[in-house]
Write a protein that holds these residues in place. Structure first.
Motif, mmCIF file in Angstrom:
data_model
loop_
_atom_site.group_PDB
_atom_site.id
_atom_site.type_symbol
_atom_site.label_atom_id
_atom_site.label_comp_id
_atom_site.label_asym_id
_atom_site.label_seq_id
_atom_site.Cartn_x
_atom_site.Cartn_y
_atom_site.Cartn_z
ATOM 1 N N LYS A 120 0.813 -1.227 0.000
ATOM 2 C CA LYS A 120 0.000 0.000 0.000
ATOM 3 C C LYS A 120 0.836 1.263 0.000
ATOM 4 O O LYS A 120 0.309 2.358 -0.159
ATOM 5 N N SER A 123 -8.086 -0.841 3.979
ATOM 6 C CA SER A 123 -8.737 -0.748 2.679
ATOM 7 C C SER A 123 -7.703 -1.083 1.596
ATOM 8 O O SER A 123 -6.537 -0.716 1.712
ATOM 9 N N ASN A 129 -6.418 -0.169 -1.185
ATOM 10 C CA ASN A 129 -6.043 0.868 -2.147
ATOM 11 C C ASN A 129 -4.630 1.325 -1.830
ATOM 12 O O ASN A 129 -4.149 1.114 -0.719
ATOM 13 N N SER A 187 -10.748 4.499 -1.756
ATOM 14 C CA SER A 187 -10.922 3.106 -1.336
ATOM 15 C C SER A 187 -11.657 2.290 -2.406
ATOM 16 O O SER A 187 -12.403 2.852 -3.210
ATOM 17 N N HIS A 241 -6.880 12.606 2.001
ATOM 18 C CA HIS A 241 -7.085 11.161 2.067
ATOM 19 C C HIS A 241 -8.155 10.854 1.028
ATOM 20 O O HIS A 241 -8.871 11.734 0.619
#
Ligand code: TXA
Ligand code: MG
Length: 348
Positions: free
Chosen positions: A57, A154, A156, A162, A247
């Protein structure tokens, strides 16, 4: 996306679920559907598996992970061995939302890996309300011979939008994952509400808004609950290390305007602007030659929540110069939707 990445997506048959549990047991990463968003899952009791999550990630090690288990009883083994009866009482009252879109933060057991909690004294726990996620968690416990908590942020890349479909997971992380279970589009579409049950008797506090509201939590607890702050702030970033102001952001700049006012016509005429609204769009397009989409043509906030990330990802893929969003009312699910949109629109 390469063909091989797409080939990692498997319909969640019994056979695929058994294979996914085996992959977890062996310390590999899988894409796991939940009712909120898809998770990037690894066994949470294996430091090298957990480290792979951070690497895939590109997530800072300072940002702790949520541990997923199949039942509230399984969660008990993750909590501090020193547990006051008041705290136990609070935990029992909020865990009635499980399985469901609620993450509970409690003082941690010493047995939990530091890399999961980012070295902190607390642990975040969730029982997801998705038949595939629950089946994988049960199967993993069965083949391991004991409860194995599954760490799953999540699925992503850090700070991107997400994922709410298996394809979203493949697009962003396919190269890093051994398989992705396809459980269809996520029903809720927004990450779980996070509630902190403090070590002392200070009030419970919501660190991230989601489908379970502070009012529902206060009712279940029968005591006041501190709600999430509307504006991303430094104080919240300290309490919830991952809740950065910026975010959930598409790469295309996103401008957020109040829902009851038209956005100012400030952009250049040559700009390729996508406007996204809440509710039906028919009457809004009449005076407006731009491209207009809706998060929820039916006007339901639950539809908007379920569609939000898929719509932002689709918009991002089409190469607009700007995305303009007219916000929704901040009631019910609208609170969490606007929280995510504010973060998506935040400029550094
Ligand atoms: O709906 C969800 O919660 C999804 C699905 C996959 O379960 N998971 C998810 O995980 O959203 P993630 O890592 O993307 O977001 C978890 C948030 C982060 O902001 C992290 O900083 C915060 O929870 N968190 C985790 N453990 C924490 C702790 N001990 N104290 C404070 N915040 C914590
Ligand atoms: Mg996340």
């Amino acid at each position: 996306m390469t063909i091989s990445v797409g080939r990692k997506i498997f319909p969640a048959t019994d056979e695929a679920i058994a294979r996914a549990a085996q992959h977890l047991l062996e310390g590999r990463l899988i894409g796991l559907p939940t009712e909120t968003v898809y998770g990037l899952a690894a066994r949470g009791d294996d430091a090298s598996a957990v480290r792979q999550i951070f690497a895939a990630k590109n997530r800072p090690q300072s940002n702790p992970l949520i541990l997923h288990v199949a039942t509230a009883a399984d969660a008990m083994s993750l909590m501090s061995e020193v547990n006051s009866s008041d705290r136990q009482h609070r935990f029992e009252r909020v865990s009635k939302f499980w399985p469901g879109p609620l993450t509970i933060i409690v003082p941690r057991s010493r047995a939990i890996l530091d890399c999961v909690t980012a070295g902190g004294d607390t642990v975040a726990i969730r029982v997801p309300d998705h038949p595939v996620a629950l089946a994988v968690l049960r199967q993993l416990a069965q083949i391991a011979g004991h409860v194995v908590p599954v760490a799953a942020p999540s699925a992503n890349q850090a700070n991107y939008v997400s994922p709410t479909t298996a394809r979203h997971v493949a697009d962003g992380l396919g190269e890093h994952i051994s398989m992705i279970l396809d459980g269809g589009a996520c029903r809720v579409g927004l990450e779980s509400t996070i509630v902190l049950l403090p070590a002392d008797d200070s009030p419970p506090r919501v660190l991230r808004s989601g489908a379970i509201s502070p009012v529902q939590l206060a009712e279940a607890l029968d005591e006041p609950v501190i709600g999430p702050t509307a504006e991303p702030s430094h104080a919240v970033e300290v309490a919830a290390p991952g809740q950065f102001a910026k975010h959930y952001s598409p790469r295309t700049p996103l401008r957020l305007y109040p829902g009851d006012r038209p956005s100012p016509p400030s952009h250049l005429k040559t700009d390729h602007v996508l406007k996204i609204v809440f509710g039906p769009i028919a009457d809004r397009t009449l005076h407006d030659p731009q491209c207009v989409w809706s998060f929820n043509a039916d006007g339901q906030l639950a539809t908007a929540a379920a569609q939000l990330y898929a719509v932002l990802r689709r918009a991002d893929a089409l190469g607009f110069d700007t995305i303009e969003v007219n916000g929704c009312e901040e009631v019910g699910l609208g609170v969490a939707i606007m929280d995510r949109l504010r973060r998506a629109s935040h400029q550094d």
